[in-house]
Write a protein that holds these residues in place. Sequence first.
Motif, PDB file in Angstrom:
ATOM      1  N   GLU A 155       0.837  -1.201   0.000  1.00 59.00           N
ATOM      2  CA  GLU A 155       0.000   0.000   0.000  1.00 59.00           C
ATOM      3  C   GLU A 155       0.872   1.251   0.000  1.00 59.00           C
ATOM      4  N   ASP A 156       1.951   1.232   0.776  1.00 58.68           N
ATOM      5  CA  ASP A 156       2.844   2.381   0.915  1.00 58.68           C
ATOM      6  C   ASP A 156       4.092   2.135   0.073  1.00 58.68           C
ATOM      7  N   LEU A 157       4.037   2.533  -1.178  1.00 57.47           N
ATOM      8  CA  LEU A 157       5.145   2.277  -2.097  1.00 57.47           C
ATOM      9  C   LEU A 157       6.419   2.988  -1.660  1.00 57.47           C
ATOM     10  N   GLU A 158       6.320   4.254  -1.294  1.00 55.24           N
ATOM     11  CA  GLU A 158       7.516   4.998  -0.872  1.00 55.24           C
ATOM     12  C   GLU A 158       8.130   4.391   0.385  1.00 55.24           C
ATOM     13  N   GLY A 159       7.284   3.978   1.337  1.00 51.80           N
ATOM     14  CA  GLY A 159       7.779   3.344   2.548  1.00 51.80           C
ATOM     15  C   GLY A 159       8.488   2.029   2.251  1.00 51.80           C
ATOM     16  N   ALA A 160       7.943   1.248   1.328  1.00 46.55           N
ATOM     17  CA  ALA A 160       8.560  -0.028   0.957  1.00 46.55           C
ATOM     18  C   ALA A 160       9.895   0.206   0.242  1.00 46.55           C
ATOM     19  N   ILE A 161       9.938   1.226  -0.610  1.00 47.59           N
ATOM     20  CA  ILE A 161      11.202   1.561  -1.276  1.00 47.59           C
ATOM     21  C   ILE A 161      12.255   1.914  -0.228  1.00 47.59           C
ATOM     22  N   ALA A 162      11.882   2.727   0.752  1.00 49.07           N
ATOM     23  CA  ALA A 162      12.827   3.130   1.802  1.00 49.07           C
ATOM     24  C   ALA A 162      13.291   1.918   2.615  1.00 49.07           C
ATOM     25  N   PHE A 163      12.372   1.001   2.932  1.00 45.66           N
ATOM     26  CA  PHE A 163      12.698  -0.203   3.695  1.00 45.66           C
ATOM     27  C   PHE A 163      13.744  -1.036   2.955  1.00 45.66           C
ATOM     28  N   PHE A 164      13.471  -1.352   1.690  1.00 47.37           N
ATOM     29  CA  PHE A 164      14.398  -2.202   0.938  1.00 47.37           C
ATOM     30  C   PHE A 164      15.694  -1.467   0.591  1.00 47.37           C
ATOM     31  N   ALA A 165      15.649  -0.156   0.446  1.00 43.89           N
ATOM     32  CA  ALA A 165      16.876   0.619   0.250  1.00 43.89           C
ATOM     33  C   ALA A 165      17.758   0.525   1.493  1.00 43.89           C
ATOM     34  N   GLU A 166      17.138   0.518   2.668  1.00 45.36           N
ATOM     35  CA  GLU A 166      17.894   0.388   3.920  1.00 45.36           C
ATOM     36  C   GLU A 166      18.585  -0.966   3.997  1.00 45.36           C
ATOM     37  N   LEU A 167      18.032  -1.961   3.314  1.00 42.04           N
ATOM     38  CA  LEU A 167      18.662  -3.284   3.248  1.00 42.04           C
ATOM     39  C   LEU A 167      19.789  -3.324   2.215  1.00 42.04           C
TER      40      LEU A 167
ATOM     41  N   GLY B 145       9.452   0.489  10.288  1.00 39.51           N
ATOM     42  CA  GLY B 145       8.333  -0.361  10.683  1.00 39.51           C
ATOM     43  C   GLY B 145       8.659  -1.819  10.900  1.00 39.51           C
ATOM     44  N   ALA B 146       9.912  -2.221  10.778  1.00 35.64           N
ATOM     45  CA  ALA B 146      10.269  -3.630  10.958  1.00 35.64           C
ATOM     46  C   ALA B 146      10.150  -4.045  12.422  1.00 35.64           C
ATOM     47  N   GLU B 147       9.597  -5.245  12.617  1.00 34.23           N
ATOM     48  CA  GLU B 147       9.487  -5.828  13.960  1.00 34.23           C
ATOM     49  C   GLU B 147       9.960  -7.270  13.913  1.00 34.23           C
ATOM     50  N   LEU B 148      10.708  -7.688  14.924  1.00 33.67           N
ATOM     51  CA  LEU B 148      11.142  -9.080  14.997  1.00 33.67           C
ATOM     52  C   LEU B 148       9.932  -9.991  15.119  1.00 33.67           C
ATOM     53  N   VAL B 149       9.931 -11.100  14.372  1.00 31.17           N
ATOM     54  CA  VAL B 149       8.877 -12.105  14.470  1.00 31.17           C
ATOM     55  C   VAL B 149       9.158 -12.983  15.688  1.00 31.17           C
ATOM     56  N   GLY B 150      10.388 -13.383  15.849  1.00 32.72           N
ATOM     57  CA  GLY B 150      10.835 -14.186  16.989  1.00 32.72           C
ATOM     58  C   GLY B 150      11.986 -13.456  17.649  1.00 32.72           C
ATOM     59  N   GLU B 151      13.168 -14.048  17.556  1.00 37.09           N
ATOM     60  CA  GLU B 151      14.362 -13.409  18.099  1.00 37.09           C
ATOM     61  C   GLU B 151      15.566 -13.775  17.246  1.00 37.09           C
ATOM     62  N   VAL B 152      16.665 -13.114  17.482  1.00 33.14           N
ATOM     63  CA  VAL B 152      17.908 -13.448  16.794  1.00 33.14           C
ATOM     64  C   VAL B 152      18.446 -14.732  17.421  1.00 33.14           C
ATOM     65  N   ALA B 153      18.770 -15.708  16.569  1.00 32.96           N
ATOM     66  CA  ALA B 153      19.274 -16.989  17.064  1.00 32.96           C
ATOM     67  C   ALA B 153      20.507 -17.373  16.257  1.00 32.96           C
TER      68      ALA B 153
ATOM     69  N   GLY C  67       8.241  -7.002   7.608  1.00 36.80           N
ATOM     70  CA  GLY C  67       8.504  -5.775   6.874  1.00 36.80           C
ATOM     71  C   GLY C  67       7.244  -5.197   6.261  1.00 36.80           C
ATOM     72  N   PRO C  68       7.382  -4.497   5.130  1.00 31.14           N
ATOM     73  CA  PRO C  68       6.236  -3.851   4.488  1.00 31.14           C
ATOM     74  C   PRO C  68       5.107  -4.829   4.192  1.00 31.14           C
ATOM     75  N   GLU C  69       3.887  -4.420   4.542  1.00 31.40           N
ATOM     76  CA  GLU C  69       2.671  -5.195   4.273  1.00 31.40           C
ATOM     77  C   GLU C  69       2.718  -6.586   4.883  1.00 31.40           C
ATOM     78  N   GLY C  70       3.501  -6.762   5.950  1.00 31.37           N
ATOM     79  CA  GLY C  70       3.548  -8.039   6.642  1.00 31.37           C
ATOM     80  C   GLY C  70       4.486  -9.062   6.042  1.00 31.37           C
ATOM     81  N   VAL C  71       5.218  -8.700   4.982  1.00 32.39           N
ATOM     82  CA  VAL C  71       6.156  -9.633   4.360  1.00 32.39           C
ATOM     83  C   VAL C  71       7.252  -9.956   5.368  1.00 32.39           C
ATOM     84  N   ILE C  72       7.572 -11.232   5.485  1.00 28.83           N
ATOM     85  CA  ILE C  72       8.649 -11.635   6.386  1.00 28.83           C
ATOM     86  C   ILE C  72       9.966 -11.536   5.635  1.00 28.83           C
TER      87      ILE C  72
END
Length: 141
Positions: free
Chosen positions: A9-21, A107-115, A128-133
Amino acid sequence: MDHVGVVVEDLEGAIAFFAELGMELEGSAPVEGEWVDRVVGIEGVRVDIAMMRTPDGGGKIELTRFRAPEAVAEQPEEAPPNVLGLRRIMFAVDDIEDTIARLRPHGAELVGEVAQFEEMYRLCYLRGPEGVIVALAEQIG
């Protein structure tokens, strides 16, 4: 494989998220017309797309925002990792903690934890964006 498509839904937000990666915006454009309707199997498609590529050029993600018809939400909205279908996109990172910290403002949130897997990797899942893991893997050994 050419690319993975992610509807957002938020194209600019998704672009920023993946650019950060570390992905780079290759291009963006509005897309519509009879040919799109025929390919997608939906009449009256009008979308905005952004193509992101990995720095090595070996992988791409197409981010798509539907202007018409309206995008349909997946049920459940934040599907757990064991739901059938495409569940995650994994990225190799140099520093998993730093990457998590940089993605949280997007907007990223951990699903579990770092292992840690043996003496080879530190791994985690982020929503990540739109609930994509998005999975992260830091090679340590």
